[in-house]
Design an enzyme around this catalytic site. Structure first.
Site, PDB file in Angstrom:
ATOM      1  N   ASP A   1       0.867  -1.179   0.000  1.00  0.00           N
ATOM      2  CA  ASP A   1       0.000   0.000   0.000  1.00  0.00           C
ATOM      3  C   ASP A   1       0.912   1.239   0.000  1.00  0.00           C
ATOM      4  O   ASP A   1       1.369   1.672  -1.055  1.00  0.00           O
ATOM      5  CB  ASP A   1      -0.892  -0.112   1.243  1.00  0.00           C
ATOM      6  CG  ASP A   1      -2.004   0.911   1.297  1.00  0.00           C
ATOM      7  OD1 ASP A   1      -2.293   1.528   0.277  1.00  0.00           O
ATOM      8  OD2 ASP A   1      -2.601   1.081   2.380  1.00  0.00           O
TER       9      ASP A   1
ATOM     10  N   LYS B   1      -1.443  -1.639  -4.375  1.00  0.00           N
ATOM     11  CA  LYS B   1      -2.243  -0.398  -4.454  1.00  0.00           C
ATOM     12  C   LYS B   1      -1.283   0.752  -4.753  1.00  0.00           C
ATOM     13  O   LYS B   1      -0.898   1.490  -3.838  1.00  0.00           O
ATOM     14  CB  LYS B   1      -2.912  -0.119  -3.112  1.00  0.00           C
ATOM     15  CG  LYS B   1      -4.041  -1.016  -2.721  1.00  0.00           C
ATOM     16  CD  LYS B   1      -4.681  -0.402  -1.454  1.00  0.00           C
ATOM     17  CE  LYS B   1      -5.512  -1.351  -0.696  1.00  0.00           C
ATOM     18  NZ  LYS B   1      -5.938  -0.794   0.625  1.00  0.00           N
TER      19      LYS B   1
ATOM     20  N   VAL C   1      -9.648  -3.806   1.390  1.00  0.00           N
ATOM     21  CA  VAL C   1     -10.026  -5.179   1.049  1.00  0.00           C
ATOM     22  C   VAL C   1      -9.829  -6.129   2.233  1.00  0.00           C
ATOM     23  O   VAL C   1      -9.019  -5.864   3.130  1.00  0.00           O
ATOM     24  CB  VAL C   1      -9.233  -5.691  -0.184  1.00  0.00           C
ATOM     25  CG1 VAL C   1      -9.601  -4.900  -1.418  1.00  0.00           C
ATOM     26  CG2 VAL C   1      -7.733  -5.668   0.072  1.00  0.00           C
TER      27      VAL C   1
HETATM   28  P1  IMP Z   1       1.923  -0.539   3.720  1.00  0.00           P
HETATM   29  O1  IMP Z   1       3.006  -0.589   4.766  1.00  0.00           O
HETATM   30  O2  IMP Z   1       1.174   0.769   3.738  1.00  0.00           O
HETATM   31  O3  IMP Z   1       2.408  -0.895   2.334  1.00  0.00           O
HETATM   32  O4  IMP Z   1       0.803  -1.537   4.147  1.00  0.00           O
HETATM   33  C1  IMP Z   1       0.965  -2.826   4.039  1.00  0.00           C
HETATM   34  C2  IMP Z   1       0.106  -3.591   5.011  1.00  0.00           C
HETATM   35  O5  IMP Z   1      -1.064  -2.882   5.438  1.00  0.00           O
HETATM   36  C3  IMP Z   1      -0.422  -4.800   4.291  1.00  0.00           C
HETATM   37  O6  IMP Z   1       0.493  -5.859   4.365  1.00  0.00           O
HETATM   38  C4  IMP Z   1      -1.689  -5.070   5.017  1.00  0.00           C
HETATM   39  O7  IMP Z   1      -1.419  -5.875   6.143  1.00  0.00           O
HETATM   40  C5  IMP Z   1      -2.167  -3.725   5.459  1.00  0.00           C
HETATM   41  N1  IMP Z   1      -3.178  -3.224   4.505  1.00  0.00           N
HETATM   42  C6  IMP Z   1      -3.001  -2.349   3.487  1.00  0.00           C
HETATM   43  N2  IMP Z   1      -4.135  -2.176   2.793  1.00  0.00           N
HETATM   44  C7  IMP Z   1      -5.055  -2.970   3.397  1.00  0.00           C
HETATM   45  C8  IMP Z   1      -6.425  -3.277   3.093  1.00  0.00           C
HETATM   46  O8  IMP Z   1      -7.044  -2.786   2.143  1.00  0.00           O
HETATM   47  N3  IMP Z   1      -7.024  -4.173   3.931  1.00  0.00           N
HETATM   48  C9  IMP Z   1      -6.397  -4.762   4.978  1.00  0.00           C
HETATM   49  N4  IMP Z   1      -5.106  -4.526   5.273  1.00  0.00           N
HETATM   50  C10 IMP Z   1      -4.440  -3.640   4.482  1.00  0.00           C
END
Ligand code: IMP
Ligand code: MG
Length: 177
Positions: free
Chosen positions: A102, A130, A152
């Site tokens: 994300d 994403k 999601v």
């Molecule tokens: P990042 O560090 O922002 O890239 O987020 C990564 C982590 O956030 C993912 O591995 C998920 O565990 C959680 N995450 C991000 N988007 C979602 C979502 O839409 N639903 C549930 N968990 C999410």
């Protein structure tokens, strides 16, 4: 009230993972250790390693556990390692597997941890990307599906620990919607 709408069926997920594993198997040479980022990747990882095996690439499996969310739909940005750190022999290629990239902060943090531990051959794989929300500069080598900025759940992915056991991937309404 929270409603969940299907985004990808169990069959669609399985078909994509078979193709993804075949692609990974052509690009990894030598021995492979798959490291799953807990908890969200556990279902994806279980299916992925078996698809990799069918594609001719058996693997070792390790996990590391990160947390950035609490029980909110928005990540705090501060990623922390919870618990132990995986033991990886240097001659193996590591495939770091997450459920969703994300902001990219989690995978960037996990890569730094592995690099600091002396791992040199690291590839990254996520079921869902994403890209619209990226903050950290990260290369994701293998992506299952690129999705819009929706929250999601299912197929291992939670909202406040609910929905991990759903066999399909769905999207939930925004908290403030
Ligand atoms: P990042 O560090 O922002 O890239 O987020 C990564 C982590 O956030 C993912 O591995 C998920 O565990 C959680 N995450 C991000 N988007 C979602 C979502 O839409 N639903 C549930 N968990 C999410
Ligand atoms: Mg995660």
């Amino acid at each position: 009230m929270t409603t969940v709408k299907q985004m990808f069926s169990a069959d669609e997920l399985a078909a994509r993972i078979e193709v993804l594993a075949a692609d990974i198997a052509t690009k990894v040479s030598g021995k492979l250790t798959v490291i799953g980022v807990l908890k969200g990747s556990f279902v994806f990882l279980a299916d992925l390693v078996r698809a990799l095996d069918r594609a001719g690439l058996p693997s070792h499996v390790e996990f590391l556990r990160l947390s950035s969310y609490g029980n909110k739909q928005k990540a705090s940005g501060d990623v922390v390692l919870i618990g132990g750190y995986p033991d990886v022999n240097d001659d193996r290629t590591v495939l770091l597997v997450d459920d969703i990239v994300d902001s990219g902060n989690s995978i960037a943090y996990a890569m730094k941890l592995l690099e600091a531990g002396g791992t040199t051959k690291i590839m990254t794989c996520t079921l869902l990307d994403k890209p619209s929300r990226r903050e950290a500069e990260v290369t994701v080598d293998f992506v299952g599906f690129t999705i819009p900025d929706e929250f999601v759940v299912g197929y291992g992915i939670d909202y406040a620990e609910d929905y991990r056991s759903l066999p399909y991937l769905g999207m939930v309404e925004k908290e403030d919607a």
